[in-house]
Scaffold this motif. Sequence first.
Motif, mmCIF file in Angstrom:
data_model
loop_
_atom_site.group_PDB
_atom_site.id
_atom_site.type_symbol
_atom_site.label_atom_id
_atom_site.label_comp_id
_atom_site.label_asym_id
_atom_site.label_seq_id
_atom_site.Cartn_x
_atom_site.Cartn_y
_atom_site.Cartn_z
ATOM 1 N N ILE A 1 0.830 -1.201 0.000
ATOM 2 C CA ILE A 1 0.000 0.000 0.000
ATOM 3 C C ILE A 1 0.871 1.261 0.000
ATOM 4 C CG2 ILE A 1 -1.692 1.318 1.332
ATOM 5 C CD1 ILE A 1 -2.927 -1.430 2.074
ATOM 6 N N PRO A 2 1.917 1.323 0.850
ATOM 7 C CA PRO A 2 2.760 2.530 0.792
ATOM 8 C C PRO A 2 3.405 2.767 -0.575
ATOM 9 C CG PRO A 2 3.204 1.327 2.804
ATOM 10 C CD PRO A 2 2.306 0.459 1.960
ATOM 11 N N ASN A 3 3.559 1.703 -1.347
ATOM 12 C CA ASN A 3 4.127 1.842 -2.686
ATOM 13 C C ASN A 3 3.063 2.048 -3.756
ATOM 14 O OD1 ASN A 3 6.807 1.643 -1.885
ATOM 15 N ND2 ASN A 3 6.751 -0.584 -1.940
ATOM 16 N N GLY A 4 1.796 2.134 -3.346
ATOM 17 C CA GLY A 4 0.717 2.425 -4.290
ATOM 18 C C GLY A 4 0.051 1.215 -4.910
ATOM 19 N N TYR A 5 0.108 0.071 -4.246
ATOM 20 C CA TYR A 5 -0.483 -1.155 -4.786
ATOM 21 C C TYR A 5 -1.416 -1.797 -3.774
ATOM 22 C CZ TYR A 5 3.267 -0.891 -8.215
ATOM 23 O OH TYR A 5 4.113 -0.481 -9.203
ATOM 24 N N LEU A 6 -2.489 -2.366 -4.287
ATOM 25 C CA LEU A 6 -3.368 -3.217 -3.500
ATOM 26 C C LEU A 6 -3.199 -4.633 -4.030
ATOM 27 C CD1 LEU A 6 -6.796 -1.364 -3.211
ATOM 28 C CD2 LEU A 6 -5.172 -1.850 -1.390
ATOM 29 N N VAL A 7 -3.125 -5.590 -3.127
ATOM 30 C CA VAL A 7 -2.956 -6.981 -3.528
ATOM 31 C C VAL A 7 -4.101 -7.790 -2.941
ATOM 32 C CG1 VAL A 7 -1.472 -9.017 -3.364
ATOM 33 C CG2 VAL A 7 -0.445 -6.755 -3.636
ATOM 34 N N GLU A 8 -4.688 -8.612 -3.790
ATOM 35 C CA GLU A 8 -5.748 -9.509 -3.362
ATOM 36 C C GLU A 8 -5.370 -10.899 -3.850
ATOM 37 O OE1 GLU A 8 -10.376 -10.469 -4.574
ATOM 38 O OE2 GLU A 8 -9.551 -8.501 -5.027
ATOM 39 N N SER A 9 -5.574 -11.893 -3.014
ATOM 40 C CA SER A 9 -5.252 -13.238 -3.467
ATOM 41 C C SER A 9 -6.404 -14.177 -3.168
ATOM 42 C CB SER A 9 -3.962 -13.739 -2.812
ATOM 43 O OG SER A 9 -4.118 -13.827 -1.419
ATOM 44 N N LYS A 10 -6.524 -15.166 -4.031
ATOM 45 C CA LYS A 10 -7.513 -16.211 -3.858
ATOM 46 C C LYS A 10 -6.753 -17.521 -3.938
ATOM 47 C CE LYS A 10 -11.647 -18.276 -5.770
ATOM 48 N NZ LYS A 10 -11.414 -19.344 -6.723
ATOM 49 N N ARG A 11 -6.879 -18.293 -2.920
ATOM 50 C CA ARG A 11 -6.172 -19.577 -2.883
ATOM 51 C C ARG A 11 -7.040 -20.660 -3.487
ATOM 52 N NH1 ARG A 11 -1.523 -19.101 -0.117
ATOM 53 N NH2 ARG A 11 -1.381 -17.433 1.401
ATOM 54 N N GLY A 12 -6.423 -21.782 -3.761
ATOM 55 C CA GLY A 12 -7.162 -22.924 -4.279
ATOM 56 C C GLY A 12 -6.826 -23.186 -5.731
ATOM 57 N N GLY A 13 -7.522 -24.164 -6.306
ATOM 58 C CA GLY A 13 -7.240 -24.620 -7.668
ATOM 59 C C GLY A 13 -7.307 -23.531 -8.710
ATOM 60 N N GLY A 14 -8.295 -22.663 -8.620
ATOM 61 C CA GLY A 14 -8.410 -21.566 -9.581
ATOM 62 C C GLY A 14 -7.870 -20.281 -9.005
ATOM 63 N N GLY A 15 -6.965 -20.393 -8.056
ATOM 64 C CA GLY A 15 -6.468 -19.233 -7.337
ATOM 65 C C GLY A 15 -5.645 -18.292 -8.180
ATOM 66 N N TYR A 16 -5.553 -17.079 -7.721
ATOM 67 C CA TYR A 16 -4.800 -16.054 -8.432
ATOM 68 C C TYR A 16 -4.309 -15.024 -7.424
ATOM 69 C CZ TYR A 16 -9.082 -13.407 -7.673
ATOM 70 O OH TYR A 16 -10.146 -12.790 -7.085
ATOM 71 N N ILE A 17 -3.431 -14.187 -7.875
ATOM 72 C CA ILE A 17 -3.021 -13.008 -7.117
ATOM 73 C C ILE A 17 -3.319 -11.828 -8.020
ATOM 74 C CG2 ILE A 17 -1.117 -11.733 -6.080
ATOM 75 C CD1 ILE A 17 0.210 -14.442 -5.513
ATOM 76 N N ARG A 18 -4.101 -10.896 -7.517
ATOM 77 C CA ARG A 18 -4.435 -9.686 -8.271
ATOM 78 C C ARG A 18 -3.626 -8.542 -7.671
ATOM 79 N NH1 ARG A 18 -10.084 -9.072 -7.798
ATOM 80 N NH2 ARG A 18 -10.242 -10.425 -9.600
ATOM 81 N N ILE A 19 -2.896 -7.859 -8.522
ATOM 82 C CA ILE A 19 -2.131 -6.684 -8.103
ATOM 83 C C ILE A 19 -2.728 -5.493 -8.821
ATOM 84 C CG2 ILE A 19 0.139 -5.584 -7.995
ATOM 85 C CD1 ILE A 19 1.356 -8.412 -8.353
ATOM 86 N N GLU A 20 -3.095 -4.498 -8.041
ATOM 87 C CA GLU A 20 -3.721 -3.319 -8.625
ATOM 88 C C GLU A 20 -2.921 -2.079 -8.255
ATOM 89 O OE1 GLU A 20 -8.036 -1.015 -8.500
ATOM 90 O OE2 GLU A 20 -7.757 -2.876 -7.385
ATOM 91 N N HIS A 21 -2.577 -1.319 -9.258
ATOM 92 C CA HIS A 21 -1.890 -0.038 -9.058
ATOM 93 C C HIS A 21 -2.986 0.986 -8.814
ATOM 94 C CE1 HIS A 21 0.946 3.270 -10.169
ATOM 95 N NE2 HIS A 21 1.705 2.498 -9.426
ATOM 96 N N VAL A 22 -2.991 1.587 -7.641
ATOM 97 C CA VAL A 22 -4.089 2.480 -7.289
ATOM 98 C C VAL A 22 -3.683 3.933 -7.411
ATOM 99 C CG1 VAL A 22 -5.273 0.849 -5.791
ATOM 100 C CG2 VAL A 22 -3.500 2.295 -4.832
ATOM 101 N N LYS A 23 -4.639 4.741 -7.770
ATOM 102 C CA LYS A 23 -4.453 6.185 -7.815
ATOM 103 C C LYS A 23 -4.937 6.702 -6.472
ATOM 104 C CE LYS A 23 -4.931 6.579 -12.787
ATOM 105 N NZ LYS A 23 -4.508 5.236 -12.993
#
Length: 155
Positions: free
Chosen positions: A52-74
């Motif tokens: 967050i201090p670097n301007g990013y939000l990270v969301e992750s979903k675990r499991g077989g169809g899991g992913y990591i979403r990285i969002e550059h926020v304004k």
Amino acid sequence: MRSRNISNLIEHYLKKIMADDDQIEIRRSSIAHLFNVVPSQINYVIRTRFTIPNGYLVESKRGGGGYIRIEHVKLLDNLGILDLLTQVIGTHLSEKKGVSIVHTLVRHDILSHKEANIVIASISKRTLCIGNTALENEIRARILISILNHLRYES
């Protein structure tokens, strides 16, 4: 040393694929395979470089169809991010983290380089040389939170 270099490469790669989009979704295992590292190395890079201090939000979903979403926020488009920055700062803030937050504010055109230099000077160890690191970190946090609150209401 190799770990630090590979971390830099992974960070650079992720930022490069984010160049066209403000958000990406990745599979940790795919990136780990691409760089021939263990998946925990990807976690390390995301946890330390995409904060967050670097301007990013990270969301992750675990499991077989899991992913990591990285969002550059304004930051100022989403005042909730300023709230999160304030929470991240908390009651104590190291100089290194403070400078990182200031650089994020510059990248988002919230502060000019000149303003950033003034803020960095005001939160530096040299300025806050009280001889009590905990107290210096507390004062640094108060200064930066005050600046963030001011920005919230001025913008």
